[in-house]
Design a protein around this motif. Sequence first.
Motif, PDB file in Angstrom:
ATOM      1  N   ASP A  50       0.808  -1.137  -0.268  1.00  0.00           N
ATOM      2  CA  ASP A  50       0.352   0.039   0.219  1.00  0.00           C
ATOM      3  C   ASP A  50       0.689   1.127   0.176  1.00  0.00           C
ATOM      4  O   ASP A  50       0.721   2.058  -1.143  1.00  0.00           O
ATOM      5  CB  ASP A  50      -1.097  -0.299   1.362  1.00  0.00           C
ATOM      6  N   ILE A  51       2.353   0.989   0.742  1.00  0.00           N
ATOM      7  CA  ILE A  51       2.557   2.045   0.753  1.00  0.00           C
ATOM      8  C   ILE A  51       4.203   1.567   0.596  1.00  0.00           C
ATOM      9  O   ILE A  51       4.800   1.269   0.569  1.00  0.00           O
ATOM     10  CB  ILE A  51       3.050   3.145   1.983  1.00  0.00           C
ATOM     11  N   VAL A  52       4.609   2.645  -0.391  1.00  0.00           N
ATOM     12  CA  VAL A  52       5.997   2.499  -0.644  1.00  0.00           C
ATOM     13  C   VAL A  52       7.253   3.352  -0.187  1.00  0.00           C
ATOM     14  O   VAL A  52       6.877   4.959  -0.351  1.00  0.00           O
ATOM     15  CB  VAL A  52       6.625   2.921  -1.888  1.00  0.00           C
ATOM     16  N   ILE A  53       8.147   3.774   0.942  1.00  0.00           N
ATOM     17  CA  ILE A  53       9.126   4.428   1.547  1.00  0.00           C
ATOM     18  C   ILE A  53      10.171   4.119   0.824  1.00  0.00           C
ATOM     19  O   ILE A  53      10.746   3.446   0.888  1.00  0.00           O
ATOM     20  CB  ILE A  53       9.346   4.117   3.350  1.00  0.00           C
ATOM     21  N   THR A  54      10.834   5.373   0.504  1.00  0.00           N
ATOM     22  CA  THR A  54      11.681   4.939  -0.477  1.00  0.00           C
ATOM     23  C   THR A  54      13.313   6.065  -0.089  1.00  0.00           C
ATOM     24  O   THR A  54      12.334   7.298  -0.842  1.00  0.00           O
ATOM     25  CB  THR A  54      11.295   4.776  -2.290  1.00  0.00           C
ATOM     26  N   ASP A  55      14.537   5.925  -0.723  1.00  0.00           N
ATOM     27  CA  ASP A  55      15.401   7.178  -0.556  1.00  0.00           C
ATOM     28  C   ASP A  55      15.133   7.491  -1.978  1.00  0.00           C
ATOM     29  O   ASP A  55      14.919   6.798  -2.946  1.00  0.00           O
ATOM     30  CB  ASP A  55      16.635   6.064  -0.430  1.00  0.00           C
ATOM     31  N   ILE A  56      15.768   8.866  -2.496  1.00  0.00           N
ATOM     32  CA  ILE A  56      15.900   9.202  -3.994  1.00  0.00           C
ATOM     33  C   ILE A  56      16.981   7.988  -4.498  1.00  0.00           C
ATOM     34  O   ILE A  56      16.849   8.236  -5.598  1.00  0.00           O
ATOM     35  CB  ILE A  56      15.725  10.668  -3.645  1.00  0.00           C
ATOM     36  N   ARG A  57      18.602   9.046  -4.161  1.00  0.00           N
ATOM     37  CA  ARG A  57      19.455   8.691  -4.895  1.00  0.00           C
ATOM     38  C   ARG A  57      20.266   6.816  -4.093  1.00  0.00           C
ATOM     39  O   ARG A  57      20.490   6.979  -2.626  1.00  0.00           O
ATOM     40  CB  ARG A  57      20.590   9.323  -4.167  1.00  0.00           C
ATOM     41  N   ILE A  80       6.460   7.190   0.569  1.00  0.00           N
ATOM     42  CA  ILE A  80       7.073   8.198   1.833  1.00  0.00           C
ATOM     43  C   ILE A  80       8.267   8.428   1.123  1.00  0.00           C
ATOM     44  O   ILE A  80       9.610   7.684   1.141  1.00  0.00           O
ATOM     45  CB  ILE A  80       6.794   8.201   2.629  1.00  0.00           C
ATOM     46  N   LEU A  81       9.316  10.305   0.404  1.00  0.00           N
ATOM     47  CA  LEU A  81      10.373   9.548   0.258  1.00  0.00           C
ATOM     48  C   LEU A  81      11.677  10.525   1.415  1.00  0.00           C
ATOM     49  O   LEU A  81      10.710  10.936   2.258  1.00  0.00           O
ATOM     50  CB  LEU A  81      10.344  11.291  -0.972  1.00  0.00           C
ATOM     51  N   LEU A  82      12.143   9.731   1.432  1.00  0.00           N
ATOM     52  CA  LEU A  82      13.509  10.299   2.348  1.00  0.00           C
ATOM     53  C   LEU A  82      14.474  10.485   2.001  1.00  0.00           C
ATOM     54  O   LEU A  82      14.586  10.193  -0.020  1.00  0.00           O
ATOM     55  CB  LEU A  82      14.208   8.530   2.678  1.00  0.00           C
ATOM     56  N   THR A  83      14.546  11.877   2.173  1.00  0.00           N
ATOM     57  CA  THR A  83      15.384  12.871   0.952  1.00  0.00           C
ATOM     58  C   THR A  83      16.290  13.516   1.610  1.00  0.00           C
ATOM     59  O   THR A  83      16.764  13.256   3.493  1.00  0.00           O
ATOM     60  CB  THR A  83      14.284  14.088  -0.132  1.00  0.00           C
ATOM     61  N   ALA A  84      17.511  13.880   1.759  1.00  0.00           N
ATOM     62  CA  ALA A  84      18.165  15.290   1.661  1.00  0.00           C
ATOM     63  C   ALA A  84      17.516  16.180   1.410  1.00  0.00           C
ATOM     64  O   ALA A  84      17.288  17.141   0.191  1.00  0.00           O
ATOM     65  CB  ALA A  84      19.804  14.857   2.363  1.00  0.00           C
TER      66      ALA A  84
END
Length: 498
Positions: A50-57, A80-84
């Motif tokens: 249902d949900i994907v938590i993912t890094d960008i790079r 949900i994006l994991l970002t900097a």
Amino acid sequence: MYRVLLVEDIDLIRKDIREMIEWKLHGYQIVGEGRNGEQGLSLYRLYSPDIVITDIRMPIMNGLEMIEQILRLNPNAQFILLTAYEEFDYAKKAISLGISSYLLKHELDESQLLSELNKVSEKLEETKKISLFSRTELLRKVLVEKETALSLLSEDFFPWTGQTHFLLLQPSPPSGKLYWDYPLFLKRTKEIFPPDVLRCYMITGDMYILFINTGGLDIHKEEEYIRRIFHFIQTAFFQLFQAFLSAAVSPPLYSFQHLETAFCQTKLLLEYKIFFKESCLLFSSMIQPISPSHRRIQEEKMVNFSNKLKKKEFTLAADLINTYLCSFPVLNLDLYHDLITHVTQDLANLKDPELPPELLKELWKIQETIHSSTIFSVSHKLYQILNTIHTTLMPQYSRKVEQMIRYIQLHYKENISLQDLSDALGLSPLYVSQLFKKEVGITLMSYIAKYRIQIASQLLKSGKYKIYEVSEMVGYTTVQYFSSCFRKETGKKPSDYC
């Protein structure tokens, strides 16, 4: 429980996120973990989270490339994006993809993660509601309102291959006052069976259509499988609404091209629920053709009934119809409708005594509701009408005794005493007792007991009430005493009538 896919190339960060919250405690479950977008895409195809938590790079395939691929598979997927901070250009690309959920890696904590998960799960619920509503409306317009072409339906209404059946579900007996909480009932069905087994839609205010995947079953096991599903659904429905459920089983479907025809056939089949007191599951194989012997028996019953009316033997006519309807010889609507039409017309045409307007209205009501009222309910109403004719239109006693009987009919639920009756009529208790015994042939108390049991028998035969309810309705303080009096009067237990 929402399924979550975690895609992050740094093992330590992935481990921190995995251990940051009690996932199942909050209604979430991690179903897979990937180190890059390519793994994440494969895992998405495998688990459909249902949900994907993912890094960008990430190496091989970055998070945004993976998201674009996933959105082609499912436009309603949530991320949900994991970002900097330095990844703002990537974030702008994410916005163009419709993603607005971000978590900064260096600030991530339990409350932030839960907050973002809950926001996304709310979006999921809203999307599901909109999707369900649009599908339901489309199905209703095709099947009920016939305003939409069948070709607009797509095979994703049931996403499986092979043979499909559907059940038409309806309260038994139907009641406009029964409130159907569609989301609550739908949620309960999903808790029992996953969507790869069932798909459920509300067609009208009192009817559901429930698609069932039976593609992998042997044809001989199919009926038992459907019966088992209906048992679970009926149990859930009763727990939610304290009402029974009837269902008709469609012919097999291999494509939506046959849905409209199957719906019409199954809706007609559902009309046969009137032959059952509570819940029922109807298969087309249960419907029996009318044989010459059935027709002959029916004609004999109708002639017998007419003769009893001519002789003014109304109580015998009531017993005849009650017995015949409560053990109707064949599951056939035409035979049943013919009988009810004959009986109601015979009663409406009575000349001596002539029926008063209120009883005529009751007869017309029986005709109007013949397709929705159970055969047991109709039997009870006809029995009451015939006994009313006998007791009110065919005087047998003096006016004083008729007043006594009328008082009993109005107050039988109460604890009637000889003094109560005497006070109501302005007569002495001794005179009331002697006059009643002289004309009726039994004591006043015996008559009250017999009348209560007579009413109780009809209430039990109607199939609408439990034994303890009937006991209270006819004036008994305990079920045990009621059962004892019932057996003494009829020679049978109350349960024999249920």
